[in-house]
Scaffold this motif. Structure first.
Motif, PDB file in Angstrom:
ATOM      1  N   HIS A  10      12.947  -5.341   0.509  1.00 20.95           N
ATOM      2  CA  HIS A  10      11.799  -5.077   1.384  1.00 20.95           C
ATOM      3  C   HIS A  10      12.220  -4.275   2.616  1.00 20.95           C
ATOM      4  O   HIS A  10      11.586  -3.275   2.970  1.00 20.95           O
ATOM      5  N   GLU A  14      12.181  -0.564   0.860  1.00 17.20           N
ATOM      6  CA  GLU A  14      10.734  -0.360   0.981  1.00 17.20           C
ATOM      7  C   GLU A  14      10.346   0.176   2.359  1.00 17.20           C
ATOM      8  O   GLU A  14       9.734   1.246   2.474  1.00 17.20           O
ATOM      9  N   ASN A  15      10.687  -0.567   3.409  1.00 15.90           N
ATOM     10  CA  ASN A  15      10.298  -0.125   4.758  1.00 15.90           C
ATOM     11  C   ASN A  15      10.997   1.167   5.159  1.00 15.90           C
ATOM     12  O   ASN A  15      10.416   2.021   5.835  1.00 15.90           O
ATOM     13  N   ARG A  18       9.159   4.016   3.408  1.00 18.86           N
ATOM     14  CA  ARG A  18       7.846   4.273   4.019  1.00 18.86           C
ATOM     15  C   ARG A  18       7.994   5.000   5.349  1.00 18.86           C
ATOM     16  O   ARG A  18       7.248   5.937   5.644  1.00 18.86           O
ATOM     17  N   GLU A 121      -1.048   5.120  -0.813  1.00 20.49           N
ATOM     18  CA  GLU A 121       0.074   4.186  -0.675  1.00 20.49           C
ATOM     19  C   GLU A 121      -0.364   2.916   0.045  1.00 20.49           C
ATOM     20  O   GLU A 121       0.062   1.815  -0.296  1.00 20.49           O
ATOM     21  N   HIS A 125      -0.038  -0.925  -1.009  1.00 26.37           N
ATOM     22  CA  HIS A 125       0.680  -1.809  -0.092  1.00 26.37           C
ATOM     23  C   HIS A 125      -0.119  -3.071   0.215  1.00 26.37           C
ATOM     24  O   HIS A 125       0.458  -4.151   0.398  1.00 26.37           O
ATOM     25  N   PHE A 175      15.519  -0.369  -7.842  1.00 21.50           N
ATOM     26  CA  PHE A 175      15.065  -0.743  -6.498  1.00 21.50           C
ATOM     27  C   PHE A 175      16.054  -1.702  -5.835  1.00 21.50           C
ATOM     28  O   PHE A 175      16.520  -1.469  -4.709  1.00 21.50           O
TER      29      PHE A 175
END
Length: 320
Positions: A10, A14-15, A18, A121, A125, A175
């Motif tokens: 995460h 992920e962050n 983004r 997105e 999310h 991932f």
């Protein structure tokens, strides 16, 4: 270790992605710095969802503020120590995210200041937890599908089923491998934990499905804190219910394992096994934690209360 891998994915993948792509992402309540002006211009903290940090994050970004992700700043955090606590945490996050989606999704999709990519997105999310009801439906349909559908030949399996299996699990493997590499560890350690991570996600699906429907039904609700022990003894505990649904789904999935072998749907066998292990794992641990908790409660009730201090004449009467 699986929880830590989830959080690493995460925060470190992920962050980071983004932020690097200029997309919307959320402030995490465990660490970060807000500008007071951003909070005020966004409308302040609001209590109508259980994920007030996610709600405020989106409102602040819609008001023109942008978040900066600092990968060089580390905030220590404590993970829940048992499955009951972890389920309580994930339930609150799932329910609150659905509530935030109900509250803001239309506003986000119509925001003229956002690009089409940002809106698409943001839609994904805010709606990830809808995968849990779909996962439960999939596990329920797997057994009848294996019985009704004829087995495919090996050529069809290699051309159709194998790419689907790789697509379903390969993206997860990549991932979390990136998350491990970002931590300075080997990607192989993430791949080794991937089956356990998938099984745990499947085992949580029934409980989080309930959270999704509660989020769709009502706003706000009780904020159940995540039970953590800290450096001392337990401070607060998770309230748990009997894992009846998980037990039934584990039995159902085990029947799917047998059916997949009997009907020669061999590519379905690993997924049926993961469903069985996931549901069974969560059910066994929750039941064991409940049993231990009852024993501790029973032991506490058997300890006599200490006598209250009595002074002067009252002490003499008590002694008499």
């Amino acid at each position: 270790r699986v929880q830590a891998l989830m959080l690493d994915g995460h925060h470190l993948v992920e962050n980071r992605a983004r932020f690097g792509a200029g997309l919307l992402f959320n402030f995490s309540g465990t660490g970060g710095i807000w500008r007071r002006a951003a909070i005020e211009q966004a409308g302040g903290w609001q209590h109508d969802t259980l994920t007030e940090d996610l709600d405020l994050s989106y409102r602040a970004q819609l008001a023109g503020w942008r978040f900066a992700y600092r990968e060089d700043v580390v905030t220590p955090a404590e993970l829940p120590e048992d499955v009951s606590a972890f389920r309580a945490q994930q339930f609150r996050w799932a329910k609150g995210t659905v509530q935030t989606a109900r509250k803001l999704i239309e506003r986000v999709l119509k925001a003229p200041q956002l690009t089409l990519l940002q809106r698409i997105e943001a839609l994904f999310h805010l709606t990830p937890h809808f995968a849990y009801p779909l996962m439960v439906v999939l596990s329920l349909l797997l057994l009848p599908a294996l019985i009704v559908m004829p087995a495919a030949d090996w050529r069809t399996m290699l051309i159709v089923d194998l790419p689907l299996c790789i697509g379903a699990t390969g993206s997860l493997g990549m991932f979390y491998s990136l998350a491990e590499v970002a931590q300075g560890r080997k990607a192989s350690s993430a791949l080794a934990r991937l089956p356990a991570l998938i099984a745990l996600g499947m085992g949580l699906a029934p409980h989080l499905t309930k959270a999704v429907f509660e989020g769709l039904e009502s706003m706000a609700g009780e904020f159940v804190r995540t039970p953590k022990k800290g450096s001392g003894s337990g401070r607060y505990r998770a309230r748990t219910t009997l894992p009846t649904v998980e037990v039934l789904l584990a039995v159902w999935s085990f029947l799917a394992v047998i059916a997949s072998i009997e009907t020669r749907h061999y590519f379905a066998t690993p997924f049926a096994i993961l469903f069985t292990l996931g549901y069974g794992y969560v059910a066994v641990l929750v039941a064991a934690e409940q049993t231990q908790r009852r024993r501790e409660t029973r032991s506490d009730s058997l300890v006599p209360d200490a006598p209250l201090p009595v002074e002067g004449e009252a002490r003499e009467k008590l002694a008499a």
